[in-house]
Design an enzyme around this catalytic site. Structure first.
Site, PDB file in Angstrom:
ATOM      1  N   GLY A   1       0.785  -1.231   0.000  1.00 34.11           N
ATOM      2  CA  GLY A   1       0.000   0.000   0.000  1.00 34.11           C
ATOM      3  C   GLY A   1       0.811   1.272   0.000  1.00 34.11           C
ATOM      4  N   GLU A   2       2.121   1.184   0.234  1.00 32.22           N
ATOM      5  CA  GLU A   2       2.941   2.395   0.210  1.00 32.22           C
ATOM      6  C   GLU A   2       2.982   2.985  -1.196  1.00 32.22           C
ATOM      7  OE1 GLU A   2       6.836   2.029   1.818  1.00 32.22           O
ATOM      8  OE2 GLU A   2       6.141   1.427   3.810  1.00 32.22           O
TER       9      GLU A   2
ATOM     10  N   LYS B   1     -33.217  24.146  10.291  1.00 27.30           N
ATOM     11  CA  LYS B   1     -32.954  22.716  10.465  1.00 27.30           C
ATOM     12  C   LYS B   1     -32.559  22.430  11.903  1.00 27.30           C
ATOM     13  CE  LYS B   1     -29.063  20.912   8.853  1.00 27.30           C
ATOM     14  NZ  LYS B   1     -28.077  20.345   7.899  1.00 27.30           N
TER      15      LYS B   1
END
Length: 307
Positions: A43-44, A201
């Site tokens: 994943g690097e 809201k």
């Protein structure tokens, strides 16, 4: 940082944002240069910046990265910015049409990380200038407070959305779904003299809100709900139902940042929304308004301050 040579700056970009980069390059006159990415099995990331024959970048550079789904992108910014400095860049600008982690500016519960106070200074430590569009700020009123870079520039998508709305729905009534949308609704309405109002809201949780319409007659009117972003769409859906029940002829939605997933967009249409329009700050099928010309103007202001 003044007195930099007036040499041509380059526009750095990643492959997944090439269309947006091409639009910005065409509007700004910047030379396009892609940043190459390689992802290792664990994943690097490895980045390779587009240097010249001497292994250098121009002294001025602009990096385009819209920070939707931001986590990997923040690591990319860290690597790219630090590498750019080592390769000769003396003034580095981030163009982040969508700026992530601005929502949480206080700790609502003990122990919460206040992401804005962490990510904002992190970006300021990497870039001399940050340009963004309609950042989602609440209790912090200005971008320089959230991102304390030497230059922090806000571009608004509201006026350009207004231009689009008057073409599609002449004389539309603009309505903000909540108080936070008031600033954008007012900007858009003022540009073309449109009538506008804002709902109130009460939020009961991430997915539970109660909406109350403003006190005005919407019968027979074409209404456009306008806001800076749409994510879950719950507030917009509830406002749409109320407007249609009150007699609105149609309800459309226009937002700067389309963070909305396909199923949520489907739910909006099921609630009665006709058209859903957005700027191209976040790539989405609903993109109708190009921000490149306005972003190019902001970059010209940044460059002028360096002369």
């Amino acid at each position: 940082m003044t007195g930099l040579p007036a040499a041509q700056a380059c526009l750095l970009y990643f492959d997944d944002e090439r269309p947006a980069a091409e639009r910005l390059a065409a509007a700004s006159g910047l030379a396009l240069r892609p940043v190459q990415r390689h992802r290792f099995p664990d994943g690097e990331l490895k980045l390779t910046l587009p240097v010249d024959g001497a292994g250098q970048l121009p002294v001025r550079a602009v990096l385009l990265r819209s920070l939707y789904q931001p986590n990997d992108k923040l690591v990319e910014l860290l690597l790219a910015a630090r590498a750019a400095r080592a390769l000769g860049v003396r003034h580095l600008t981030l163009v982040a049409p969508y700026l992530a982690y601005m929502r949480q500016d206080i700790a609502f519960h003990p122990g919460e990380a206040v992401s804005q106070r962490i990510v904002g200074p992190f970006l300021a430590s990497l870039f001399d200038a940050v340009v963004t569009v309609d950042p989602h700020l609440h209790r912090v009123a200005t971008l320089p407070e959230a991102v304390p870079a030497a230059q922090a520039v806000v571009v608004s998508g509201a006026p350009l959305l207004a231009d689009w709305i008057v073409q599609q729905r002449p004389g539309a009534l603009l309505v903000g779904p909540d108080g936070e949308s008031a600033q954008w609704v007012a900007q858009a309405a003022q540009r073309h003299g449109l009538q506008h109002a804002v709902c109130t809201k009460e939020r009961h949780g991430d997915r539970s809100v109660t909406i109350a319409l403003p006190p005005l007659d919407v019968r027979g009117r074409a209404v456009v709900l306008l806001d800076d972003m749409a994510s879950t769409g719950h507030t917009l859906a509830q406002a749409t139902r109320l407007l249609l029940q009150a007699g609105a002829a149609s309800v459309d939605v226009a937002v700067t940042h389309a963070l909305i997933a396909p199923d949520a967009l489907t739910a909006l249409h099921e609630a009665g929304v006709g058209c859903f329009w957005s700027t191209d700050c976040v790539a989405h099928a609903s993109n109708a308004v190009a921000m490149a010309p306005a972003l190019a103007e902001a970059l010209a202001q940044v460059a002028a301050a360096l002369e």
